[in-house]
Design an enzyme around this catalytic site. Structure first.
Site, short mmCIF file in Angstrom:
data_model
loop_
_atom_site.label_atom_id
_atom_site.label_comp_id
_atom_site.label_asym_id
_atom_site.label_seq_id
_atom_site.Cartn_x
_atom_site.Cartn_y
_atom_site.Cartn_z
N VAL A 185 -30.67 -53.88 -7.46
CA VAL A 185 -29.95 -53.36 -6.30
C VAL A 185 -28.69 -52.65 -6.80
CG1 VAL A 185 -28.86 -53.95 -4.10
CG2 VAL A 185 -30.81 -55.29 -4.92
N CYS A 186 -28.34 -51.55 -6.16
CA CYS A 186 -27.16 -50.78 -6.54
C CYS A 186 -25.91 -51.66 -6.46
CB CYS A 186 -27.02 -49.57 -5.61
SG CYS A 186 -25.53 -48.60 -5.93
#
Length: 147
Positions: free
Chosen positions: A82-83
């Site tokens: 996930v960013c």
């Protein structure tokens, strides 16, 4: 598991964000989070498993979050990462809690943030051809999700 993690786990277990359930993994430094796809999103009606892995120096460093369920999303790599920028890694302070990050991930499913995209192909498709994005997201859902 340290006392801070125990307290946060109890809080999330007793008062989870909407559509979220949580359990501890065999390794106490890993939590298994299930997030239901939000209403009105292409992900609605499906569950996504996210693994939260705590660093040794938690709460001074933010845990890592990764989708174990494969997902087609601008803010998630094909490996499930996930960013971190979107999750607030740069703004992380010891007073922040995991529950806040889980809420960000759940809202990200409802509304992808193309400004913090790490899956550029999915982001481009989301912006330029939403119908094709939705089609590919549904292909991933049909292949990898459990209802």
């Amino acid at each position: 598991m340290n006392k801070r993690m125990e307290k946060e786990f109890a809080d999330i277990s007793n008062n989870p964000p909407k559509g979220v359930s949580i359990k501890k993994g065999a390794d106490q430094t890993k939590w298994e989070i299930t997030i239901a796809g939000p209403e009105g999103s292409v992900y609605h009606g499906h569950n996504f498993r996210v693994i939260c892995t705590f660093p040794d120096n938690y709460p001074f460093k933010m845990p890592d979050f990764a989708f174990e369920t494969m997902i087609w999303h601008p803010n998630v790599t094909e490996k499930g990462e996930v960013c971190k920028e979107m999750l607030g890694e740069k703004e992380w302070v010891p007073t922040k809690q995991v529950k806040t990050v889980i809420e960000i991930i759940a809202s990200m499913l409802a509304e992808p943030n193309v400004d913090s995209a790490i899956n550029n192909e999915a982001a481009k498709q989301y912006k330029t051809d939403p119908k094709e994005f939705e089609k590919k997201a549904k292909e991933f859902i049909n292949q990898y999700c459990k209802k």
